[in-house]
Design a protein around this motif. Structure first.
Motif, PDB file in Angstrom:
ATOM      1  N   UNK A 149       0.561   5.787   5.810  1.00  0.00           N
ATOM      2  CA  UNK A 149       0.848   6.934   4.958  1.00  0.00           C
ATOM      3  C   UNK A 149       2.293   7.393   5.076  1.00  0.00           C
ATOM      4  N   UNK A 150       2.957   7.051   6.151  1.00  0.00           N
ATOM      5  CA  UNK A 150       4.326   7.516   6.345  1.00  0.00           C
ATOM      6  C   UNK A 150       5.379   6.471   5.988  1.00  0.00           C
ATOM      7  N   UNK A 151       4.991   5.232   5.725  1.00  0.00           N
ATOM      8  CA  UNK A 151       5.990   4.209   5.410  1.00  0.00           C
ATOM      9  C   UNK A 151       6.182   4.092   3.906  1.00  0.00           C
ATOM     10  N   UNK A 152       7.344   3.628   3.511  1.00  0.00           N
ATOM     11  CA  UNK A 152       7.603   3.476   2.082  1.00  0.00           C
ATOM     12  C   UNK A 152       6.973   2.190   1.560  1.00  0.00           C
ATOM     13  N   UNK A 153       6.910   2.079   0.260  1.00  0.00           N
ATOM     14  CA  UNK A 153       6.260   0.930  -0.380  1.00  0.00           C
ATOM     15  C   UNK A 153       6.944  -0.384  -0.017  1.00  0.00           C
ATOM     16  N   UNK A 154       8.242  -0.361   0.094  1.00  0.00           N
ATOM     17  CA  UNK A 154       8.971  -1.576   0.430  1.00  0.00           C
ATOM     18  C   UNK A 154       8.553  -2.087   1.807  1.00  0.00           C
ATOM     19  N   UNK A 155       8.457  -1.176   2.757  1.00  0.00           N
ATOM     20  CA  UNK A 155       8.065  -1.537   4.114  1.00  0.00           C
ATOM     21  C   UNK A 155       6.624  -2.049   4.138  1.00  0.00           C
ATOM     22  N   UNK A 156       5.759  -1.450   3.344  1.00  0.00           N
ATOM     23  CA  UNK A 156       4.366  -1.880   3.291  1.00  0.00           C
ATOM     24  C   UNK A 156       4.256  -3.314   2.763  1.00  0.00           C
ATOM     25  N   UNK A 157       4.975  -3.637   1.708  1.00  0.00           N
ATOM     26  CA  UNK A 157       4.946  -5.001   1.168  1.00  0.00           C
ATOM     27  C   UNK A 157       5.510  -5.978   2.191  1.00  0.00           C
ATOM     28  N   UNK A 158       6.553  -5.566   2.887  1.00  0.00           N
ATOM     29  CA  UNK A 158       7.110  -6.410   3.952  1.00  0.00           C
ATOM     30  C   UNK A 158       6.039  -6.728   4.992  1.00  0.00           C
TER      31      UNK A 158
END
Length: 152
Positions: free
Chosen positions: A23-32
């Motif tokens: 919930x605290x990470x951005x979408x870019x980091x999640x896809x990574x």
């Protein structure tokens, strides 16, 4: 005597920690992280094949497939993503097929192929966020982010 309860408590804590982090990470980091998860699962499956560990191979391939299907493929913006979204969708479908075949035939080469497909995409995705972290260009070639000028 207390290990089942400790194990459940540790597992619950880990799930809560992962959910909070997501919930605290951005979408870019999640896809990574999704790309990294696929690569890690494929690596685990390759090792399992080498050790003849059928259960781990099946679980690892299933994990890679789940990440691709439920994470990467569903994250594609098919309306606005244009050709890139279509190409990635086709690539994910191809990888899913190769993972199924690799599982059925214990084929390390197919797993290696999936890793060779996903790896550069994952690297490119990472470099989009940190363009300065890109690998150096060969001698004489312009580096990413640097303008090419001609004298004249």
């Amino acid at each position: 005597m207390f290990s089942p309860n400790r194990s459940r408590a540790a597992s619950a804590y880990q799930r809560i920690n992962v959910e909070t982090s997501m919930h605290t990470m951005d979408q870019h980091q999640l896809v990574h992280l999704l790309y990294q998860g696929v690569l890690d699962a494929v690596t685990a499956a390759r090792g399992a094949i080498a050790r003849n560990d059928v259960a781990l191979k099946c679980n690892s391939i299933a994990k890679a497939m789940r990440i691709i299907e439920e994470g990467l493929a569903t994250a594609l913006d098919r309306e606005n993503g244009g050709e890139i979204a279509r190409n990635l969708s086709d690539l994910y479908e191809y990888c899913l097929g190769r993972l199924v075949q690799a599982n059925m035939h214990n084929d390390d080469a197919m797993l290696e192929e999936v890793a060779h497909i996903i790896g550069p995409i994952a690297q490119g995705w990472s470099e989009m966020k940190n363009p300065g972290a890109a690998t150096p260009a060969p001698d004489g070639a312009p580096q990413a982010g640097h303008a090419v000028t001609t004298e004249g």
